[in-house]
Design an enzyme around this catalytic site. Structure first.
Site, mmCIF file in Angstrom:
data_model
loop_
_atom_site.group_PDB
_atom_site.id
_atom_site.type_symbol
_atom_site.label_atom_id
_atom_site.label_comp_id
_atom_site.label_asym_id
_atom_site.label_seq_id
_atom_site.Cartn_x
_atom_site.Cartn_y
_atom_site.Cartn_z
ATOM 1 N N LYS A 42 9.748 -10.159 0.968
ATOM 2 C CA LYS A 42 8.325 -9.849 0.797
ATOM 3 C C LYS A 42 7.462 -11.093 0.966
ATOM 4 C CE LYS A 42 8.564 -5.632 -1.636
ATOM 5 N NZ LYS A 42 8.790 -4.924 -2.854
ATOM 6 N N ASP A 49 -1.582 -2.294 3.976
ATOM 7 C CA ASP A 49 -1.056 -3.188 2.943
ATOM 8 C C ASP A 49 -2.152 -4.195 2.584
ATOM 9 O OD1 ASP A 49 0.248 -5.390 1.593
ATOM 10 O OD2 ASP A 49 2.121 -4.383 2.135
ATOM 11 N N LYS A 97 4.790 -10.671 3.929
ATOM 12 C CA LYS A 97 3.385 -10.469 3.541
ATOM 13 C C LYS A 97 2.546 -11.727 3.709
ATOM 14 C CE LYS A 97 4.311 -6.531 0.661
ATOM 15 N NZ LYS A 97 3.578 -5.439 0.060
ATOM 16 N N ASN A 100 1.743 6.996 -9.343
ATOM 17 C CA ASN A 100 2.981 6.414 -9.869
ATOM 18 C C ASN A 100 2.770 5.998 -11.321
ATOM 19 O OD1 ASN A 100 2.070 3.533 -9.976
ATOM 20 N ND2 ASN A 100 1.789 3.925 -7.793
ATOM 21 N N PHE A 130 3.179 -9.127 -6.173
ATOM 22 C CA PHE A 130 4.209 -8.714 -7.116
ATOM 23 C C PHE A 130 5.260 -7.899 -6.383
ATOM 24 C CE2 PHE A 130 3.376 -9.480 -11.677
ATOM 25 C CZ PHE A 130 2.261 -10.292 -11.535
#
Ligand code: CTP
Length: 395
Positions: free
Chosen positions: A337, A304, A341, A208, A323
């Protein structure tokens, strides 16, 4: 702030001439350097030239015998912030590994209570000899740091490992190993940065547009604050910030392993744009194009890293920050998130605004107290804000 003090022990060998350039660099950076020349080193470098460059008296065995009242070898070894041995000869390494003392340099090495950094230089066969490798392993186990040796042509006409690292690289290692004195002194911070690269075959892969700049800015800022920073970095074209230890990885799986190998830590910051998916198989050979108009690749989910660190049962860092790069519905996604997370804070930024690759970032921090806009609009502004935020969280 007092200037940092380096005690440089110069061993004997053809590479000793490079120590003069090293002295010049250390002085140029505003540090003090005191030089010890072994008897053999004086065959290659004169005390006069070392004294002229260091701006200080140079210490030799002669001094040890006659001048002990002026400054004992104990004081000499303790007044430094870091002891550097460059070049570290096979002989000096052997003496230090055994704790043998028969000259000023070996006495200083045994008497010091400061970190020691060695830059070895010797003939390639001497370097690979089992005895030297044994000494190296022993010195590493004793906490001695190393820079080099490098591979290349040797003065003796052979080729291989054994060349002294370049003065610039030795100086970078000195900066890395100098004890820090800032607000985050003694705190270990692990940061992921950059993209990951998930191979399809030996030459192609999925990646990416992350440049790594935001993670590198944070690493630089926290190292300046005295933290022991480990930067687990995907492939980027950035220099390692001063005082930061960098671990290079390519894939998300390698990043996951590298991060876990660095735990325990006080702080984890997941800045990397980790690929959520990887091709199920990476072909061993370069894939040839076929006559088919389409091709299908099966992707499998990557672990993750942020979530695994946040939810680590034994080694969860005290502060875990993630982030969220989004192109819309920033606040809703950030809230989701933070919850899913399990981290302490999420820095949310809108990547639709041309953030990737630039020095700019406009972000907001979400934690249990709600949203706090981050002042400024550069990646270093975000790093400054995080440095203060982390200090508060750890206090
Ligand atoms: N992250 C991670 N490991 C992954 C994926 C993401 O550590 N496999 C971390 C990133 O470093 C970042 C945060 O998780 O700190 C958010 O990543 P992002 O890609 O924005 O979120 P995703 O969970 O992947 O969700 P989505 O792609 O749906 O936005």
């Amino acid at each position: 702030m007092d200037p940092k003090r380096i005690l440089l022990i110069v061993g004997g060998g053809i590479a000793a001439y490079k120590s003069l350039e090293l002295i010049r660099r250390i002085k140029k950076a505003g540090m003090d350097v005191r030089v010890v020349l072994t008897r053999a080193a004086q065959e290659f470098v004169t005390p006069l030239s070392a004294a002229a460059l260091s701006g200080d008296k140079v210490y030799t065995d002669l001094f040890d015998l006659t001048d002990e009242t002026e400054m004992g070898h104990i004081a000499l070894s303790r007044q430094a912030d870091l002891v550097v041995v460059a070049p570290a000869t096979a002989d000096l390494m052997a003496k230090a590994a055994q704790g043998l003392v028969n000259d000023l340099a070996s006495t200083v090495l045994l008497a010091t209570d400061k970190p020691v950094l060695m830059a070895p230089a010797m003939n390639v066969r001497m370097w690979h000899h089992a005895a030297t490798q044994r000494n190296l392993a022993q010195l590493k186990a004793d906490g001695v740091h190393f820079v080099g040796p490098e591979e290349g042509d040797m003065a003796c006409g052979e080729f291989g490992l054994g060349r002294l690292a370049e003065p610039g690289d030795i100086f970078a290692a000195i900066e890395n190993h100098l004890p820090k004195s800032g607000a985050l002194n003694g705190r270990k911070v692990v940061i992921t940065a950059g993209p990951t690269f998930e191979p399809l075959d030996p030459v192609r892969g999925l990646t990416n547009r992350s440049s790594g700049r935001q993670g590198y800015a944070i690493a630089e800022r926290l190292a300046r604050e005295g933290a022991d920073v480990v930067l687990v970095s995907g492939p980027v074209s950035l220099d390692t910030p001063s005082g930061v230890r960098r671990v290079n990885v390519e894939t998300a799986l390698a990043m996951f392993d590298a991060v876990h190998a660095e735990l325990p830590a006080d702080v984890f910051i997941g800045v990397a744009a980790v690929a959520d998916w990887r091709p199920r198989e990476a072909a061993r050979e370069k894939q040839k194009k076929t006559a088919e108009p389409e091709m299908t690749v099966t992707f499998v989910k990557n672990p993750d890293i942020l979530e695994a660190v946040s939810k680590h049962l034994d080694l969860r860092p005290r502060v875990v920050i993630g982030f969220a790069a989004e192109t819309g519905s920033l606040e809703d996604y950030a809230r989701a998130k933070l919850a899913s997370k399990g981290c302490d804070a999420i820095i949310a930024n809108n990547v639709a605004e041309g953030v990737f690759g630039s020095a700019h970032n406009h972000a907001t921090l979400l934690d249990l107290d709600g949203f706090t806009p981050i002042p400024g609009d550069t990646k270093m502004d975000v790093a400054d804000f995080l440095a203060a935020y982390i200090q508060k969280k750890l206090s």
